[in-house]
Design a protein around this motif. Sequence first.
Motif, PDB file in Angstrom:
ATOM      1  N   VAL A 120     -37.499  51.487 -20.382  1.00 33.24           N
ATOM      2  CA  VAL A 120     -38.400  50.335 -20.514  1.00 33.24           C
ATOM      3  C   VAL A 120     -37.813  49.138 -19.773  1.00 33.24           C
ATOM      4  O   VAL A 120     -38.515  48.446 -19.013  1.00 33.24           O
ATOM      5  N   ALA A 121     -36.517  48.875 -19.980  1.00 30.44           N
ATOM      6  CA  ALA A 121     -35.862  47.750 -19.308  1.00 30.44           C
ATOM      7  C   ALA A 121     -35.869  47.937 -17.789  1.00 30.44           C
ATOM      8  O   ALA A 121     -36.074  46.977 -17.031  1.00 30.44           O
ATOM      9  N   LEU A 122     -35.663  49.165 -17.334  1.00 31.32           N
ATOM     10  CA  LEU A 122     -35.683  49.435 -15.898  1.00 31.32           C
ATOM     11  C   LEU A 122     -37.064  49.168 -15.319  1.00 31.32           C
ATOM     12  O   LEU A 122     -37.203  48.592 -14.224  1.00 31.32           O
ATOM     13  N   ALA A 123     -38.109  49.576 -16.068  1.00 32.23           N
ATOM     14  CA  ALA A 123     -39.475  49.307 -15.614  1.00 32.23           C
ATOM     15  C   ALA A 123     -39.757  47.811 -15.583  1.00 32.23           C
ATOM     16  O   ALA A 123     -40.391  47.295 -14.651  1.00 32.23           O
ATOM     17  N   LEU A 124     -39.290  47.084 -16.597  1.00 38.15           N
ATOM     18  CA  LEU A 124     -39.497  45.633 -16.618  1.00 38.15           C
ATOM     19  C   LEU A 124     -38.789  44.956 -15.454  1.00 38.15           C
ATOM     20  O   LEU A 124     -39.301  43.990 -14.882  1.00 38.15           O
ATOM     21  N   ALA A 125     -37.609  45.460 -15.100  1.00 38.18           N
ATOM     22  CA  ALA A 125     -36.902  44.923 -13.932  1.00 38.18           C
ATOM     23  C   ALA A 125     -37.717  45.163 -12.660  1.00 38.18           C
ATOM     24  O   ALA A 125     -37.838  44.276 -11.798  1.00 38.18           O
ATOM     25  N   GLY A 126     -38.276  46.357 -12.539  1.00 36.98           N
ATOM     26  CA  GLY A 126     -39.119  46.652 -11.376  1.00 36.98           C
ATOM     27  C   GLY A 126     -40.372  45.802 -11.337  1.00 36.98           C
ATOM     28  O   GLY A 126     -40.824  45.371 -10.272  1.00 36.98           O
ATOM     29  N   ILE A 127     -40.957  45.540 -12.503  1.00 40.14           N
ATOM     30  CA  ILE A 127     -42.144  44.682 -12.576  1.00 40.14           C
ATOM     31  C   ILE A 127     -41.807  43.267 -12.137  1.00 40.14           C
ATOM     32  O   ILE A 127     -42.557  42.629 -11.390  1.00 40.14           O
ATOM     33  N   ALA A 128     -40.652  42.750 -12.611  1.00 40.64           N
ATOM     34  CA  ALA A 128     -40.234  41.409 -12.212  1.00 40.64           C
ATOM     35  C   ALA A 128     -40.027  41.322 -10.706  1.00 40.64           C
ATOM     36  O   ALA A 128     -40.396  40.324 -10.063  1.00 40.64           O
ATOM     37  N   ALA A 129     -39.435  42.361 -10.125  1.00 41.59           N
ATOM     38  CA  ALA A 129     -39.210  42.359  -8.678  1.00 41.59           C
ATOM     39  C   ALA A 129     -40.524  42.433  -7.918  1.00 41.59           C
ATOM     40  O   ALA A 129     -40.718  41.748  -6.904  1.00 41.59           O
ATOM     41  N   ALA A 130     -41.456  43.268  -8.405  1.00 41.51           N
ATOM     42  CA  ALA A 130     -42.740  43.414  -7.716  1.00 41.51           C
ATOM     43  C   ALA A 130     -43.590  42.160  -7.851  1.00 41.51           C
ATOM     44  O   ALA A 130     -44.318  41.788  -6.920  1.00 41.51           O
ATOM     45  N   ALA A 131     -43.505  41.484  -9.003  1.00 46.12           N
ATOM     46  CA  ALA A 131     -44.342  40.301  -9.223  1.00 46.12           C
ATOM     47  C   ALA A 131     -43.892  39.119  -8.387  1.00 46.12           C
ATOM     48  O   ALA A 131     -44.691  38.245  -8.048  1.00 46.12           O
ATOM     49  N   ALA A 132     -42.617  39.065  -8.045  1.00 45.27           N
ATOM     50  CA  ALA A 132     -42.097  37.901  -7.329  1.00 45.27           C
ATOM     51  C   ALA A 132     -42.478  37.913  -5.853  1.00 45.27           C
ATOM     52  O   ALA A 132     -42.476  36.866  -5.198  1.00 45.27           O
ATOM     53  N   THR A 133     -42.818  39.077  -5.305  1.00 42.80           N
ATOM     54  CA  THR A 133     -42.995  39.195  -3.864  1.00 42.80           C
ATOM     55  C   THR A 133     -44.325  38.652  -3.353  1.00 42.80           C
ATOM     56  O   THR A 133     -44.342  37.793  -2.476  1.00 42.80           O
ATOM     57  N   PRO A 134     -45.472  39.084  -3.878  1.00 43.35           N
ATOM     58  CA  PRO A 134     -46.714  38.748  -3.187  1.00 43.35           C
ATOM     59  C   PRO A 134     -47.334  37.418  -3.589  1.00 43.35           C
ATOM     60  O   PRO A 134     -48.227  36.940  -2.917  1.00 43.35           O
ATOM     61  N   ARG A 135     -46.902  36.807  -4.678  1.00 44.43           N
ATOM     62  CA  ARG A 135     -47.609  35.632  -5.172  1.00 44.43           C
ATOM     63  C   ARG A 135     -47.367  34.422  -4.277  1.00 44.43           C
ATOM     64  O   ARG A 135     -46.234  34.160  -3.862  1.00 44.43           O
ATOM     65  N   PRO A 136     -48.414  33.648  -3.976  1.00 43.06           N
ATOM     66  CA  PRO A 136     -48.229  32.443  -3.161  1.00 43.06           C
ATOM     67  C   PRO A 136     -47.478  31.376  -3.927  1.00 43.06           C
ATOM     68  O   PRO A 136     -47.399  31.401  -5.155  1.00 43.06           O
ATOM     69  N   ALA A 137     -46.924  30.425  -3.181  1.00 43.73           N
ATOM     70  CA  ALA A 137     -46.151  29.342  -3.785  1.00 43.73           C
ATOM     71  C   ALA A 137     -46.894  28.027  -3.618  1.00 43.73           C
ATOM     72  O   ALA A 137     -47.704  27.852  -2.703  1.00 43.73           O
ATOM     73  N   VAL A 138     -46.632  27.116  -4.525  1.00 48.02           N
ATOM     74  CA  VAL A 138     -47.178  25.771  -4.397  1.00 48.02           C
ATOM     75  C   VAL A 138     -46.511  25.083  -3.215  1.00 48.02           C
ATOM     76  O   VAL A 138     -45.277  25.165  -3.075  1.00 48.02           O
ATOM     77  N   PRO A 139     -47.258  24.419  -2.327  1.00 52.32           N
ATOM     78  CA  PRO A 139     -46.642  23.737  -1.176  1.00 52.32           C
ATOM     79  C   PRO A 139     -45.561  22.757  -1.615  1.00 52.32           C
ATOM     80  O   PRO A 139     -45.762  21.921  -2.486  1.00 52.32           O
TER      81      PRO A 139
END
Length: 415
Positions: free
Chosen positions: A105-124
């Motif tokens: 479960v922890a390994l999956a959560l780590a993968g989710i955190a890594a995947a979520a950080a990549t595609p999301r746009p940032a505030v200028p």
Amino acid sequence: MKPKSAGDGGRLAWALLVGSAVRLGGFVLFPGLAARCLGGRVELSTPATSYRRLAEGLHLAALGVSPYDGGQFHQSPLLLLLFWPLRFLPALATDAVYVAADALVALALAGIAAAAATPRPAVPGETRFVCAPATAALLYLLNPLAIATTLAKSTIVFSHLAVAGALYYGARGRPRPAAVCAAAAAHLSLSPAMLVVPLALMAGGPQRRFGPMAAAVATFAAAAGLLHVLFVAVYGPQYFAATVDFTLRVADLQPNVGLFWYFFIEIFDEFRSFFIAVFQLTALAFAVPVSWRFRHTPLFAATLLVGIISALKSYPAWGDLALFLGLLPAFADLVKYLQYTFLSANLLLYGIGLAPVFWHLWIDQGSGNANFFYAATLVYVFGQIVLLFDLGSAMLRRDLDIDRPEAREHVVVQE
């Protein structure tokens, strides 16, 4: 998960090792605490997740009797299949399975955190705060609620594994294994069936392609249907009444940290069916609107639904909150937008702290009553609801800052 560097992989391995060592040490050094004290806590184990009831089901199956005939076993046949070989092994083997499941479960959560950080746009102009995968894993593994759930041997750990697996594969763009994991989670705990909506949106991608979305839903339905046919063939149709129907009807009113048990103890029988439908549909009704409102970030929608399930399911436990909190590091950039962190944190801490005290006053001392314990559960659930609304508002405000950076300093008033 594929770490970005050897350092990231090493930190994640250490996090998994530390979390697993804490759990295994608890099993080995304090066997009485795990078996007698925590295993019987209604805050950690429910009629639908109790290891003691699972052991009884396995015993009945070993005698050639259907485990669903006794009226005590209400868990998925998947758990019978998983634990059947463990009957012939030392108790430490069962402990190791729980520890391994929590590590996954922890390994999956780590993968989710890594995947979520990549595609999301940032505030200028914003300096983004991203939670490292190893930190996300460690926050879950060292969460006292998650540790206590594992030591209590609540079978909700395996439901969490299926949910985390579904979200991990969905975030990684692999809709078929995500749908299969969601089907397994639905058989283990029923409520995670709601996650098929955001998982379908993940499969459709930013373009919301109908074909992949329909394929994900069809895969979920096929996997769930095949499991149902298999279970009926092995255990007979009574398994369905003892698991799914049992959960929907809230047939066992043993106290827990949810809203159902006290209300349905007090309700008149002639109104029971109506209010059961209202309570069950209340949680289900959030699946589509929440998923559609946050369709640009379906992983966030799925996280909100996990929180809604934790607050509104038939047989909740503290472990449900542990999984919800474990998903939040994937959205660490929302921290500065949260407005009610102090309130929600205090409500949750008060609810968690007071529940054992009021249970002791009610059951052990006899100087309290059910109202004491239910009041603590109301505080606990209200804390989750405040956190859910705060998270939703934070995401909406962040989206506004991205779309209209000139309005970042303006106060938004909702009417």
